[in-house]
Design an enzyme around this catalytic site. Structure first.
Site, PDB file in Angstrom:
ATOM      1  N   ASP A 157       0.943  -1.137   0.162  1.00  0.00           N
ATOM      2  CA  ASP A 157      -0.246  -0.096  -0.535  1.00  0.00           C
ATOM      3  C   ASP A 157       0.715   1.876  -0.358  1.00  0.00           C
ATOM      4  O   ASP A 157       2.253   0.774  -0.021  1.00  0.00           O
ATOM      5  CB  ASP A 157      -1.377  -0.388   1.011  1.00  0.00           C
ATOM      6  CG  ASP A 157      -0.233  -0.223   2.554  1.00  0.00           C
ATOM      7  OD1 ASP A 157       0.958   0.286   2.545  1.00  0.00           O
ATOM      8  OD2 ASP A 157      -0.984   0.297   3.460  1.00  0.00           O
ATOM      9  N   CYS A 212       3.007  -2.870   4.313  1.00  0.00           N
ATOM     10  CA  CYS A 212       2.432  -1.328   4.298  1.00  0.00           C
ATOM     11  C   CYS A 212       3.054  -0.925   5.517  1.00  0.00           C
ATOM     12  O   CYS A 212       4.080  -0.778   5.666  1.00  0.00           O
ATOM     13  CB  CYS A 212       1.185  -2.107   4.724  1.00  0.00           C
ATOM     14  SG  CYS A 212       1.089  -2.966   6.381  1.00  0.00           S
ATOM     15  N   THR A 225       3.199  -1.149   8.183  1.00  0.00           N
ATOM     16  CA  THR A 225       3.673  -1.757   9.398  1.00  0.00           C
ATOM     17  C   THR A 225       3.336  -3.346   8.917  1.00  0.00           C
ATOM     18  O   THR A 225       4.552  -3.729  10.200  1.00  0.00           O
ATOM     19  CB  THR A 225       2.696  -1.790  11.242  1.00  0.00           C
ATOM     20  OG1 THR A 225       1.587  -2.695  10.496  1.00  0.00           O
ATOM     21  CG2 THR A 225       2.436  -0.572  11.466  1.00  0.00           C
ATOM     22  N   HIS A 278      11.852 -22.578  10.903  1.00  0.00           N
ATOM     23  CA  HIS A 278      10.829 -23.297  11.340  1.00  0.00           C
ATOM     24  C   HIS A 278       9.228 -22.616  10.727  1.00  0.00           C
ATOM     25  O   HIS A 278       8.697 -24.026  10.956  1.00  0.00           O
ATOM     26  CB  HIS A 278      11.024 -22.046  12.972  1.00  0.00           C
ATOM     27  CG  HIS A 278      12.613 -22.488  13.425  1.00  0.00           C
ATOM     28  ND1 HIS A 278      12.053 -22.284  14.871  1.00  0.00           N
ATOM     29  CD2 HIS A 278      13.595 -22.850  12.670  1.00  0.00           C
ATOM     30  CE1 HIS A 278      13.633 -22.807  15.124  1.00  0.00           C
ATOM     31  NE2 HIS A 278      14.078 -23.315  14.061  1.00  0.00           N
ATOM     32  N   HIS A 282       9.591 -29.119  12.605  1.00  0.00           N
ATOM     33  CA  HIS A 282       8.808 -27.993  11.837  1.00  0.00           C
ATOM     34  C   HIS A 282       7.963 -28.447  11.665  1.00  0.00           C
ATOM     35  O   HIS A 282       6.695 -27.786  10.725  1.00  0.00           O
ATOM     36  CB  HIS A 282      10.165 -27.022  11.563  1.00  0.00           C
ATOM     37  CG  HIS A 282      10.956 -26.658  12.772  1.00  0.00           C
ATOM     38  ND1 HIS A 282      10.073 -25.652  13.620  1.00  0.00           N
ATOM     39  CD2 HIS A 282      11.709 -26.434  12.347  1.00  0.00           C
ATOM     40  CE1 HIS A 282      11.572 -25.382  14.260  1.00  0.00           C
ATOM     41  NE2 HIS A 282      12.747 -26.163  14.401  1.00  0.00           N
TER      42      HIS A 282
HETATM   43  C1  RB5 Z   1      -1.734   2.905   6.633  1.00  0.00           C
HETATM   44  O1  RB5 Z   1      -2.127   3.955   6.895  1.00  0.00           O
HETATM   45  C2  RB5 Z   1      -1.468   1.869   7.360  1.00  0.00           C
HETATM   46  O2  RB5 Z   1      -2.804   1.899   8.313  1.00  0.00           O
HETATM   47  C3  RB5 Z   1      -1.468   0.562   6.949  1.00  0.00           C
HETATM   48  O3  RB5 Z   1      -0.003   0.445   5.834  1.00  0.00           O
HETATM   49  C4  RB5 Z   1      -0.559  -0.586   7.925  1.00  0.00           C
HETATM   50  O4  RB5 Z   1       0.313  -0.044   8.484  1.00  0.00           O
HETATM   51  C5  RB5 Z   1      -1.769  -1.494   8.561  1.00  0.00           C
HETATM   52  O5  RB5 Z   1      -1.494  -2.095   9.066  1.00  0.00           O
END
Ligand code: RB5
Length: 147
Positions: free
Chosen positions: A7, A64, A66, A97, A132
């Protein structure tokens, strides 16, 4: 073949990873996004996850902000073992694993150099099998509603 998706929060990491894959002549399919305009991550995660689950790509990489949203979404697809990794140890050990087939990275958590390093480790590390394999089989049993 590697399936890629991001994203807006992971776009720059995806582009850095593409450069690494190009330099190493590793083929990939890019499911977008193609700039930093805000876009929802789940539909992109779904495209990459189905592509991997259908055997059209050996592995996938999703980025994304995170890595977390991408991993939650990708893990809804049967056969997907998506791992969010914020350090090199996890990027490598999740192959050994967990036989993870999708690496999830966060553009607000790691930098482009780390993304490339984690990608290299993830793509090169083998699955160890043995005990595993039994544990991965147990995860598949959860998908089938048997556990
Ligand atoms: C977008 O703002 C953010 O929520 C997305 O990139 C991601 O981190 C979601 O887990």
């Amino acid at each position: 073949m590697i399936a890629l998706g991001a994203d807006h929060g992971g776009y720059k990491l995806k582009e850095a990873i593409k450069k690494y894959l190009d330099e190493n002549k590793i083929k990939y399919t890019d499911f977008g996004t193609n700039d930093e305009t805000s876009v929802d991550y789940a539909p992109i995660a779904a495209k990459v996850a189905h592509f991997v689950a259908d055997g059209k790509a050996e592995k996938g990489i999703l980025c994304c902000g995170t890595g977390i949203g991408m991993s939650i979404a990708a893990n809804k697809v049967k056969g997907i073992r998506a791992a969010v990794c914020a350090n090199a140890y996890c990027a490598e050990i999740t192959r050994h694993h967990n036989d993870s087939n999708i690496l999830c990275l966060g553009g607000r958590v790691i930098n482009e150099e780390q993304a490339v390093e984690f990608t290299r480790l993830f793509l090169e590390a083998p699955f160890d099998g043995g005990r595993h394999q039994r544990r991965v089989d147990e995860i598949a049993a959860i998908e089938r509603g048997e556990l």
